[in-house]
Enzyme design. Structure first.
Site, PDB file in Angstrom:
ATOM      1  N   GLU A 150       2.494  82.444  17.430  1.00 30.41           N
ATOM      2  CA  GLU A 150       2.742  82.592  16.020  1.00 30.41           C
ATOM      3  C   GLU A 150       2.424  81.417  15.344  1.00 30.41           C
ATOM      4  O   GLU A 150       2.670  80.377  15.534  1.00 30.41           O
ATOM      5  CB  GLU A 150       4.531  82.644  15.986  1.00 30.41           C
ATOM      6  CG  GLU A 150       4.967  83.848  16.545  1.00 30.41           C
ATOM      7  CD  GLU A 150       6.175  84.272  15.976  1.00 30.41           C
ATOM      8  OE1 GLU A 150       6.472  84.307  14.783  1.00 30.41           O
ATOM      9  OE2 GLU A 150       7.051  84.961  16.804  1.00 30.41           O
ATOM     10  N   PHE A 256       2.565  70.103  24.515  1.00 29.96           N
ATOM     11  CA  PHE A 256       3.843  70.734  24.805  1.00 29.96           C
ATOM     12  C   PHE A 256       4.676  69.541  25.496  1.00 29.96           C
ATOM     13  O   PHE A 256       5.781  69.729  26.078  1.00 29.96           O
ATOM     14  CB  PHE A 256       3.707  71.934  25.712  1.00 29.96           C
ATOM     15  CG  PHE A 256       3.276  73.137  24.810  1.00 29.96           C
ATOM     16  CD1 PHE A 256       4.359  73.929  24.603  1.00 29.96           C
ATOM     17  CD2 PHE A 256       1.977  73.492  24.794  1.00 29.96           C
ATOM     18  CE1 PHE A 256       3.686  75.299  23.824  1.00 29.96           C
ATOM     19  CE2 PHE A 256       1.490  74.533  24.062  1.00 29.96           C
ATOM     20  CZ  PHE A 256       2.548  75.518  23.575  1.00 29.96           C
ATOM     21  N   GLY A 264      12.269  77.863  20.593  1.00 29.67           N
ATOM     22  CA  GLY A 264      13.105  78.949  20.249  1.00 29.67           C
ATOM     23  C   GLY A 264      12.166  80.197  19.820  1.00 29.67           C
ATOM     24  O   GLY A 264      11.217  80.242  20.790  1.00 29.67           O
ATOM     25  N   CYS A 267      10.080  84.641  22.002  1.00 28.75           N
ATOM     26  CA  CYS A 267       9.548  84.930  23.290  1.00 28.75           C
ATOM     27  C   CYS A 267      10.094  84.249  24.341  1.00 28.75           C
ATOM     28  O   CYS A 267      10.546  84.492  25.430  1.00 28.75           O
ATOM     29  CB  CYS A 267       7.891  84.710  23.010  1.00 28.75           C
ATOM     30  SG  CYS A 267       7.156  85.936  22.003  1.00 28.75           S
ATOM     31  N   LYS A 270      14.002  84.486  25.700  1.00 25.00           N
ATOM     32  CA  LYS A 270      14.172  85.571  26.210  1.00 25.00           C
ATOM     33  C   LYS A 270      13.302  85.969  27.496  1.00 25.00           C
ATOM     34  O   LYS A 270      13.953  86.593  28.312  1.00 25.00           O
ATOM     35  CB  LYS A 270      14.154  86.783  25.318  1.00 25.00           C
ATOM     36  CG  LYS A 270      12.640  87.298  25.397  1.00 25.00           C
ATOM     37  CD  LYS A 270      12.518  88.561  24.299  1.00 25.00           C
ATOM     38  CE  LYS A 270      11.280  89.103  24.006  1.00 25.00           C
ATOM     39  NZ  LYS A 270      10.558  89.594  25.172  1.00 25.00           N
ATOM     40  N   LYS A 330       9.362  77.691  14.199  1.00 22.36           N
ATOM     41  CA  LYS A 330       8.238  76.837  14.289  1.00 22.36           C
ATOM     42  C   LYS A 330       7.447  76.898  12.901  1.00 22.36           C
ATOM     43  O   LYS A 330       7.687  77.647  12.277  1.00 22.36           O
ATOM     44  CB  LYS A 330       7.376  77.304  15.366  1.00 22.36           C
ATOM     45  CG  LYS A 330       6.611  78.593  15.233  1.00 22.36           C
ATOM     46  CD  LYS A 330       5.921  78.974  16.471  1.00 22.36           C
ATOM     47  CE  LYS A 330       4.555  77.871  16.479  1.00 22.36           C
ATOM     48  NZ  LYS A 330       3.633  78.683  17.340  1.00 22.36           N
TER      49      LYS A 330
END
Length: 441
Positions: A150, A256, A264, A267, A270, A330
């Protein structure tokens, strides 16, 4: 090539517009009439950099259209399934209701030689279950997972870092039909193929696992550095310097490894839970048991951000004015699904704080879900009179563009909690602020 895209949410709308932008004729189909009306008018229903431009161009060119009528898929050569797979209510497993409904609705309009290309993130084994239903129509199922970030989704669709095609296979090798399907997908992604983008042809199960295992690895890497932040907080170490140091190891890398309040969105949370649930169903729960701890570490960092704020305000936030910088999960997105930023804001409100939230893109989405919070669009207005400021989404608007000396003239109390470790601690301290980072002294 004529394509259809079933499901016009975040994944489907971006995919449809991006495919039209590289020359295909695309129809997007969804049951949500309001969403289809918005897309048909050329209005992006969510914030994603670059989407509005290719959506407008696609509609104007006539190559892109949207409808609620599934029969519009008839005549397309490839039909992409891009519907959601939310977490089941009361459990960790993925809910495949929308995937099954999309396939069932599409079946009457398939023709001999068509491809149905699944893009949704699904539990391993889903494609094998769906394939016979599709084959009865003379069409063939393939699985073509998405790897969108995203904020960069348009770029990742048009210019991906890899393409994966799960096709009919036997003994680990594509069948003749599988090879044909792979060739059709190469035509679909012709611009990426021309740039020598890796194109990996494999079986259904591997294609499904590529997506969920990639997300599991990224989540694990984020939670690993956050676990190190927990150790740093009790030893006086600096987790950002630690991340820099280990990130120079080419086997590890720096990406990362940003400690903070965790991940959060729609993607990672879950998907790792659904992966754990599927592994349990397969009798291999122990193989990914670590993902439960990855999830737990991630959620603990939200608690830590709240605790830091309470401690910074002498043990209570009751009746204190707290400005929360961020609402989206984000930057470069208006997505508030499982947003750590909003979670922290709501928790502080629950402790009696007067919480003001600002965000460049996500205010309206946040207000619909959490109307109890105060929302202000102007950053300086939001900072005015704050007893404490907490950064929870690392937008450039405050990471790079907010001068701490200027902020000091607006706030009532010079307390800043950096929930993303994205601020220059020295500069904020120099401006008179008491700075609190995540895993930083």
């Amino acid at each position: 090539m004529r394509l259809s895209v079933i499901g016009c949410g975040y994944l489907g709308a971006v995919h449809a517009a991006a495919m039209a932008s590289i020359g295909h004729e695309v129809v997007g189909i969804d049951v949500d009439e309001r969403k289809i009306a918005s897309l048909s008018a050329g209005d992006a229903p969510f914030f994603e950099p670059g989407l509005q431009e290719i959506l407008t161009e696609g509609i104007a060119s006539g190559r892109l259209s949207f409808t609620t009528d599934m029969s519009a898929a008839k005549g397309a050569k490839v039909h992409f399934i891009g519907v959601g797979t939310p977490q089941q209510a009361g459990g960790y497993a993925a809910d495949l209701t929308y995937v099954n409904a999309a396939v069932d609705g599409l079946l009457p309009y398939l023709s001999e030689g068509d491809l149905v290309a699944g893009k949704s993130t699904v539990p391993v084994g889903t494609a094998a279950n769906l394939a016979p239903r599709v084959a009865e129509t003379g069409a063939t199922l393939v699985w073509n997972p998405e790897f969108l970030r995203e904020g960069w989704a348009v770029q990742d669709t048009v210019d991906p870092d890899r393409l994966v095609a799960g096709v009919p296979s036997e003994d680990g090798h594509p069948t003749t039909e599988g090879e044909r399907c792979a060739d059709v997908l190469r035509e679909v992604y012709h611009t990426a193929i021309a740039k020598d983008t890796p194109f990996i042809v494999t079986d259904y199960a591997t294609a499904e696992l590529v997506k969920v295992s990639a997300n599991a690895f990224l989540a694990t890497k984020i939670s690993f550095i956050n676990a190190m932040a927990e150790i740093a907080e009790v030893t006086g170490a600096d987790v950002t310097t630690l991340a820099d140091a280990i990130g120079h190891d080419a086997r590890i890398g720096r990406k990362f490894l940003g400690a903070g309040i965790g991940f959060g969105g729609g993607c990672l949370p879950k998907d790792i839970r659904a992966f754990s649930a599927r592994a349990e169903e397969l009798g291999k729960g122990e193989s990914v048991a670590f993902l439960r701890e990855v999830d737990a570490i991630n959620l603990r960092r939200r608690d830590r951000a709240v605790d830091l704020t309470v401690t910074a305000l002498d043990g209570t936030v009751y009746n204190k004015n707290i400005t929360v910088l961020g609402a989206a999960f984000k930057p470069h997105s208006d997505d508030i699904r499982d947003s750590p930023a909003l979670d922290v804001a709501v928790r502080l409100h629950g402790l009696g704080a007067k919480v003001t939230v600002t965000d460049p893109a996500a205010i309206e989405n946040a207000r619909r879900i959490h109307p109890q919070l105060t929302y202000v669009e102007d950053r300086d207005q939001a900072l005015t009179g704050a007893d404490a400021v907490i950064v929870v989404t690392e937008w450039d608007e405050w990471r790079r563009q907010l001068d701490p000396a200027h902020a000091a003239t607006l706030v009532a109390g010079k307390v800043v909690v950096d929930g993303r470790n994205c601020l220059d601690a020295t500069a904020w301290r120099r401006a008179g602020f008491t700075y609190h980072g995540m895993g930083r002294p």
